[in-house]
Design an enzyme around this catalytic site. Structure first.
Site, PDB file in Angstrom:
ATOM      1  N   PHE A  10     -24.628 -57.470  -7.443  1.00  0.00           N
ATOM      2  CA  PHE A  10     -24.217 -57.792  -8.805  1.00  0.00           C
ATOM      3  C   PHE A  10     -24.198 -56.517  -9.657  1.00  0.00           C
ATOM      4  O   PHE A  10     -25.161 -55.770  -9.696  1.00  0.00           O
ATOM      5  CB  PHE A  10     -25.193 -58.815  -9.407  1.00  0.00           C
ATOM      6  CG  PHE A  10     -24.901 -59.100 -10.863  1.00  0.00           C
ATOM      7  CD1 PHE A  10     -23.712 -59.715 -11.246  1.00  0.00           C
ATOM      8  CD2 PHE A  10     -25.802 -58.737 -11.860  1.00  0.00           C
ATOM      9  CE1 PHE A  10     -23.431 -59.961 -12.576  1.00  0.00           C
ATOM     10  CE2 PHE A  10     -25.532 -58.986 -13.195  1.00  0.00           C
ATOM     11  CZ  PHE A  10     -24.338 -59.597 -13.563  1.00  0.00           C
ATOM     12  N   GLN A  11     -23.097 -56.282 -10.324  1.00  0.00           N
ATOM     13  CA  GLN A  11     -22.878 -55.118 -11.187  1.00  0.00           C
ATOM     14  C   GLN A  11     -23.121 -53.792 -10.469  1.00  0.00           C
ATOM     15  O   GLN A  11     -23.667 -52.850 -11.038  1.00  0.00           O
ATOM     16  CB  GLN A  11     -23.732 -55.217 -12.456  1.00  0.00           C
ATOM     17  CG  GLN A  11     -23.270 -56.365 -13.353  1.00  0.00           C
ATOM     18  CD  GLN A  11     -23.831 -56.323 -14.759  1.00  0.00           C
ATOM     19  OE1 GLN A  11     -24.961 -55.893 -14.958  1.00  0.00           O
ATOM     20  NE2 GLN A  11     -23.043 -56.789 -15.714  1.00  0.00           N
ATOM     21  N   LYS A  43     -32.768 -49.130 -10.034  1.00  0.00           N
ATOM     22  CA  LYS A  43     -33.737 -49.936 -10.780  1.00  0.00           C
ATOM     23  C   LYS A  43     -35.132 -49.804 -10.161  1.00  0.00           C
ATOM     24  O   LYS A  43     -36.143 -49.772 -10.876  1.00  0.00           O
ATOM     25  CB  LYS A  43     -33.287 -51.395 -10.804  1.00  0.00           C
ATOM     26  CG  LYS A  43     -34.068 -52.223 -11.800  1.00  0.00           C
ATOM     27  CD  LYS A  43     -33.349 -53.505 -12.162  1.00  0.00           C
ATOM     28  CE  LYS A  43     -34.175 -54.329 -13.146  1.00  0.00           C
ATOM     29  NZ  LYS A  43     -33.536 -55.599 -13.493  1.00  0.00           N
TER      30      LYS A  43
END
Ligand code: FAD
Ligand code: TPP
Length: 602
Positions: free
Chosen positions: A132-133, A182
């Site tokens: 995702f993204q 992240k």
């Protein structure tokens, strides 16, 4: 500088000591920015960068300005950097957040603007899975950054950020990307400062070779028709004073490119103005007819040279640039000089004085020719015939009423050229624009960034009605964060520069250039209502007699942004003009179309 092993270039952290604090990677980002002296960053959060936004909330040194679109963050960082000389910072999340930065990064790359863009990346374990993204922003930006870092370990963060600042601001300035996964933001690691910055292969040459300086000084001393071709490099090098000294020692004429407006005072008698497609006739012909071009941080851009093979056929060339790749890229240099203009100009001046014994050679014949052109072809404009404002008059009055201490950020198009021509620039960093990429939408966010960097200066965005519609949402950012910029929309209700080319080169067939923003009964959007909705003071001016009062109101209003919708003629043209791809000798064309010439013909 680019690399296909970006991660390998991250400097390894020094050894941890007993007193070394342990921080999360996200905290390390913010602490690094603190320690690098960063005061303001522009950004917009999202999943992959959220860990960084948490410590950012409590940090007292770094102000985060929440933009409405990441492109705005990028241009704001550019405006901040271009106005102040300090590195601008933009932050975005992964995927679309990062790709929204791309235009601004490309823009900064073309115009040598020092910015650092920090992006969040998906978890390292998910990279390559179409998570995702997920977007390979390092890959996407590789050709348009000076360097890109991909950081996957918390302990690498301080080193990567410090190195990014070092690379962005040294040598030829430019954009640097730091993409941080992240998991690296969430992990803990010892925070060691200052980090060891070890960039093998990155050694910008700042001190020029003495022999080359000597050779250049000799050529200047022998030249009968020299010209100093001053580029944006002088602004980036903060070398305006040094330039002035050399110019006055040599007595040579000076031309300043679009990127160098303000590097040499417009009021100086040796200044002939801007060369190139929309340059002054004397500046264009000074280059074209010269026997020696001394290029100082200028790139021989096609907007300046016209048809390069026919450019300045009798001129020798001294080319000074900090980036060796620029030298002889377009035009072979007789004397190439790689170095920082801040030093080179001083050395060149000393060498020139030594060669000439302090007496500048007689170039009075050259000046007679150029002065004749100055008298014959001053910048001017024809009055409008449709009862609408002359855009040149509006822009000229903004410059005159604001003065040289102001900062002027332009969009791209006709209004940009008129702002380059009709505002008088007396100092560097007063004129901000998108020259190399020609990015519509630059002006409003760049003005915002400039106002943040230089809060005591009046900052104008001189924008087109087309450009304004690309990034005007940053007016909300300005209104909410007390950034009182002033915006002059030069509203010709059309994509004016494209319309001008259609008028000249497409038989007047105006295909898809009517924006319906100002003329007739249709006014979509109504810029006054739009600006009011964004919390700005908004004015509309349609008559010449109201121009000054509106500008003065804007100058007196500092509690919110001001937007003035100047309704100007769509038929106004940017003159002079050398058509694309022809020799600059065709400035004859410019002569035929220059208002001064037209008036004389009458
Ligand atoms: C609609 C439109 C019309 C245009 N028309 C014109 C026109 O008529 N005339 C015109 O001039 N331009 C025009 N341009 C702009 C043009 O496209 C180029 O951007 C511009 O000419 C390049 O300016 P420059 O040569 O000064 O180089 P810049 O892009 O400013 O490059 C600066 C150079 O300086 C070097 N440098 C940086 N720092 C240092 C340092 N410390 N020491 C030494 N060197 C350093 C860099 O390596 C680089 O090579 C137009 C643009 C648009 C969008
Ligand atoms: C993002 C982008 N799209 C398209 C262009 C091509 N282009 C150059 S100038 C221009 C017209 C700009 O119109 P406006 O902002 O109204 O300014 P004007 O020329 O009318 O002063 C266009 C479309 C561009 N430079 N940038």
């Amino acid at each position: 500088m680019s690399t296909d092993t970006a991660a390998a270039a991250i400097p390894r952290p020094p050894a941890r000591t007993a007193s070394t604090p342990v921080l999360t990677g996200a905290e390390a980002v913010v602490r690094s920015l603190d320690l690098l002296g960063v005061t303001d960053v522009f950004g917009l959060p999202g999943g992959a960068i959220m860990p960084v936004y948490d410590p950012l909330m409590d940090d007292e040194s770094v102000r985060h300005i929440l933009v409405r679109h990441e492109q705005g963050a990028g241009h704001a960082a550019e405006g901040f950097a271009a106005a102040s000389g300090r590195v601008g910072v933009a932050i975005a999340t992964s995927g679309p957040g990062a790709t929204n930065l791309v235009t601004a990064i490309a823009d900064a790359y073309m115009d040598s603007v020092p910015i650092v863009c920090i992006t969040g990346q998906v978890f390292s374990t998910l990279m390559g899975t179409d998570a995702f993204q997920e977007a390979d922003i390092v890959g996407i930006t590789m050709p348009i950054t000076k360097h890109s870092f991909l950081v996957k370990r918390a302990e690498d963060i301080p080193g990567a950020i410090a190195a990014a600042f070092e690379i962005a601001s040294t040598g030829r300035p430019g954009p640097v990307l730091v993409d941080i996964t992240k998991d690296a933001q969430q992990a803990e690691a010892p925070f060691v400062w200052p980090p060891r910055i070890d960039l093998p292969g990155y050694r910008p040459v700042t001190k020029a070779h003495g022999k080359q300086i000597q050779a250049a000084a000799q050529l200047i001393a022998e030249s009968k028709k020299p010209v100093l071709y001053v580029g944006g490099g002088v602004v980036r090098a903060r070398a305006a004073e040094e330039l002035r000294t050399l110019a006055e020692s040599t007595g040579a004429p000076v031309v300043t490119t679009l990127m160098a407006r303000g590097a040499f005072p417009d009021s100086h008698t040796q200044h002939l103005g801007m060369p190139g497609m929309h340059g002054t006739v004397p500046a264009v012909l000074a280059l074209q007819e010269s026997d020696l071009i001394v290029a100082l941080g200028a790139r021989f851009d096609d907007r300046v040279t016209g048809k390069a093979s026919q450019f300045a056929p009798h001129a020798k060339v001294v080319h000074v640039d900090i980036d060796p790749a620029e030298i002889s890229k377009i035009r072979t240099a007789d004397v190439p000089i790689v170095g920082d203009l801040k030093d080179v100009l001083v050395d060149l001046d000393a060498a020139f004085r030594a060669v000439t014994g302090g007496t500048a050679p007689d170039i009075s014949e050259w000046w007679s020719f150029l002065d004749g052109l100055r008298d014959e072809f001053p910048l001017g404009y024809t009055p409008t015939t449709d009862g609408l404002l002359a855009p040149q008059h509006v822009i000229q009055r903004i410059g005159e009423l604001t003065g040289p201490e102001g900062i002027y950020a332009a969009g791209v198009g006709q209004h940009q050229m008129w702002a380059a021509q009709f505002i008088k620039y007396e100092r560097p960093n007063a004129w901000l624009n998108s020259g190399g990429a020609g990015t519509m939408g630059y002006a409003v966010p760049a003005a915002m960034g400039a106002k943040v960097a230089e809060p005591d200066r009046v900052v104008w965005a001189i924008d087109g009605d087309g450009c304004f519609q690309m990034t005007n949402q940053e007016l909300a950012t300005c209104a909410i964060n007390n950034i009182p910029i002033k915006v002059a929309i030069i509203n010709n209700s059309s994509l004016g520069m494209v319309r001008q080319w259609q008028t000249l080169f497409f038989d007047g067939r105006h295909s898809n250039t009517d924006l319906n923003t100002g003329h007739g009964t249709v006014r979509i959007p109504d810029f006054v209502k739009l600006a009011e909705a964004y919390g700005c003071l908004a004015l509309r001016v349609e008559k010449a007699e109201d121009v000054d009062a509106a500008i003065k109101t804007a100058l007196e209003t500092n509690d919110r942004p001001v937007v003035i919708d100047f309704v100007v003629s769509a038929d106004a043209m940017v003159w002079p003009m050398v058509p694309q791809g022809v020799s600059n000798s065709y400035v004859q064309y410019a002569r035929d179309h220059s208002p001064a010439f037209a008036e004389q013909e009458d």
